[in-house]
Write a protein that holds these residues in place. Structure first.
Motif, mmCIF file in Angstrom:
data_model
loop_
_atom_site.group_PDB
_atom_site.id
_atom_site.type_symbol
_atom_site.label_atom_id
_atom_site.label_comp_id
_atom_site.label_asym_id
_atom_site.label_seq_id
_atom_site.Cartn_x
_atom_site.Cartn_y
_atom_site.Cartn_z
ATOM 1 N N LEU A 287 -11.235 -1.129 3.070
ATOM 2 C CA LEU A 287 -12.558 -0.736 3.556
ATOM 3 C C LEU A 287 -12.669 0.788 3.582
ATOM 4 N N GLN A 288 -13.771 1.299 3.054
ATOM 5 C CA GLN A 288 -13.990 2.740 2.988
ATOM 6 C C GLN A 288 -14.537 3.264 4.325
ATOM 7 N N ASP A 289 -14.543 4.596 4.448
ATOM 8 C CA ASP A 289 -15.076 5.211 5.672
ATOM 9 C C ASP A 289 -16.560 4.905 5.864
ATOM 10 N N ASN B 82 -5.512 11.341 3.066
ATOM 11 C CA ASN B 82 -5.509 9.884 3.210
ATOM 12 C C ASN B 82 -5.583 9.155 1.872
ATOM 13 N N ALA B 83 -5.231 9.819 0.794
ATOM 14 C CA ALA B 83 -5.279 9.183 -0.524
ATOM 15 C C ALA B 83 -4.227 8.081 -0.607
ATOM 16 N N LYS B 84 -4.676 6.860 -0.920
ATOM 17 C CA LYS B 84 -3.782 5.700 -0.965
ATOM 18 C C LYS B 84 -4.073 4.857 -2.193
ATOM 19 N N LEU B 85 -3.076 4.084 -2.584
ATOM 20 C CA LEU B 85 -3.236 3.042 -3.589
ATOM 21 C C LEU B 85 -2.567 1.774 -3.075
ATOM 22 N N TRP B 86 -3.082 0.648 -3.547
ATOM 23 C CA TRP B 86 -2.531 -0.635 -3.120
ATOM 24 C C TRP B 86 -2.228 -1.461 -4.367
ATOM 25 N N ALA C 226 0.835 -1.195 0.000
ATOM 26 C CA ALA C 226 0.000 0.000 0.000
ATOM 27 C C ALA C 226 0.875 1.252 0.000
ATOM 28 N N THR C 227 0.458 2.259 -0.747
ATOM 29 C CA THR C 227 1.262 3.464 -0.956
ATOM 30 C C THR C 227 0.461 4.710 -0.612
ATOM 31 N N GLN C 228 1.048 5.599 0.175
ATOM 32 C CA GLN C 228 0.443 6.889 0.480
ATOM 33 C C GLN C 228 0.754 7.843 -0.660
#
Length: 363
Positions: free
Chosen positions: A290-292, A255-259, A247-249
């Motif tokens: 999982l989303q907010d 809080n934008a991330k990609l995996w 996972a990458t910030q």
């Protein structure tokens, strides 16, 4: 068993067949294939496949020259708020021997910034991932969330967790084995690497690449001992798959991330897999978290969050390991290789590399 002659290091390749391999990558391997050591001043085949080899200025695109690139790199990559350290770095760029103010004065900065900001999908319908040519697909992922007996509506409920962007693993395998550039150094048959040191009484095994490992050799023997497909006498080959994800910030703030998830082939040398210029990494998926909105869905039933994260992860892997892949795993896929020989390939997963947080959450 077929054994080659020892090389200058005294190493012998031992194949578990009575004849030499139909395709021997070791005949073509050079020092440039295994290292970054320059061996010639001429343009190599690898350089011709590199995106920066077409011209002297293309490596700075869209900037026209090195000086403009240095300023642009400082402006965009040093953060939004500049510090005293950033100022001193700018002074160092302006005072450097390679910096030419004449090159900067003619640079069209607004045009370059527009090019950096451009996105080929901005004018599209927003479904840029559904690209049939690149093989990307978009698949909805739902999981069952358990609710305890103390809640108003106990039992499992379906939660639409995310959309998985992925490529077909079988399609990636087919694409790989049709690549004439990589075929030359692709090992179809594993072997044992043996060494007879002068201070020992017997030979010892040397381990370096996956295709010389006991795990790969065992998979190869097991495959050769299996009953053949009806009416098929094609050579059977293990396609060794190696997965990696992390996972990458994406941003400093927020809080934008990609995996991203990548797939490598263990039939290729580890030295070539480590060279970015060889382009041996196959991008196969973007895993979702999982989303907010999951907290709103569960309400006070937040104790199951760890379980649901694990369920979501494994549900996405079930999509990747689809029926097409399971069919290829059991019965193989016939591919006409670049050397003109048809072979039946059986994909086998050997490694999955992830950091500790992923291991803790998902396994």
């Amino acid at each position: 068993i077929f054994r080659t002659h020892s090389n200058i290091f005294g190493l012998v390749r031992q194949y578990f067949s009575s004849t030499p391999p139909s395709h021997d990558p070791e005949e073509y391997v050079t020092l440039a294939d295994l290292s970054f050591i320059p061996t010639s001043t001429s343009v190599t085949e690898e350089q011709t496949h590199s995106p920066v080899a077409s011209g002297s200025e293309s490596q700075y695109h869209p900037y026209p020259n090195h000086s403009s690139f240095q300023l642009g790199n400082w402006y965009w990559n040093q953060g939004v708020q500049k510090s005293q350290w950033d100022f001193m770095k700018l002074v160092g760029i302006l005072g450097g021997r390679t910096f030419d103010t004449a090159d900067v004065s003619s640079t069209r900065w607004k045009q370059i910034n527009s090019q950096l900001d451009a996105n080929e999908y901005d004018e599209g319908d927003g479904e840029e991932w559904q690209d049939e040519d690149a093989g990307w697909k978009r698949m909805p992922v739902s999981i069952k969330v358990p609710f305890s007996r103390t809640t108003k509506t106990p039992g499992p409920r379906v939660y639409p967790a995310a959309h998985l962007y992925h490529r077909s693993l079988v399609a990636v395998v087919r694409e790989k084995l049709a690549n004439t550039h990589d075929n030359k150094l692709f090992h179809y048959e594993p072997y044992q690497l043996r060494w007879n040191p002068p201070h020992l009484d017997a030979e010892v095994s040397i381990y370096g690449d996956l295709y010389t490992s006991p795990a790969f050799l065992d998979a190869h023997r097991t495959l050769q001992d299996m009953p053949r497909e009806p009416g098929c006498n094609l050579p059977r080959v293990v396609a060794g798959l190696m997965f990696w994800s992390d996972a990458t910030q994406l941003t400093t703030f927020g809080n934008a991330k990609l995996w991203p998830t990548y797939m490598y082939f263990g039939n290729e040398s580890k030295y070539r897999r480590c060279k970015p210029s060889c382009n041996l990494s196959n991008h196969v998926a973007y895993f979702e978290m999982l989303q907010d909105s999951f907290k709103d869905f569960t309400g006070s039933n937040s104790d199951c969050a760890t379980h649901c994260r694990r369920e979501l992860f494994h549900k996405q892997w079930r999509i990747l390991l689809d029926d097409e892949f399971l069919e290829a795993y059991e019965h193989g896929i016939v591919i006409h290789c670049c050397d003109g020989i048809a072979r039946r390939f059986y994909p086998r997963i050997f490694t999955y590399s992830a950091d500790y947080p992923e291991k803790y959450v998902n396994l």
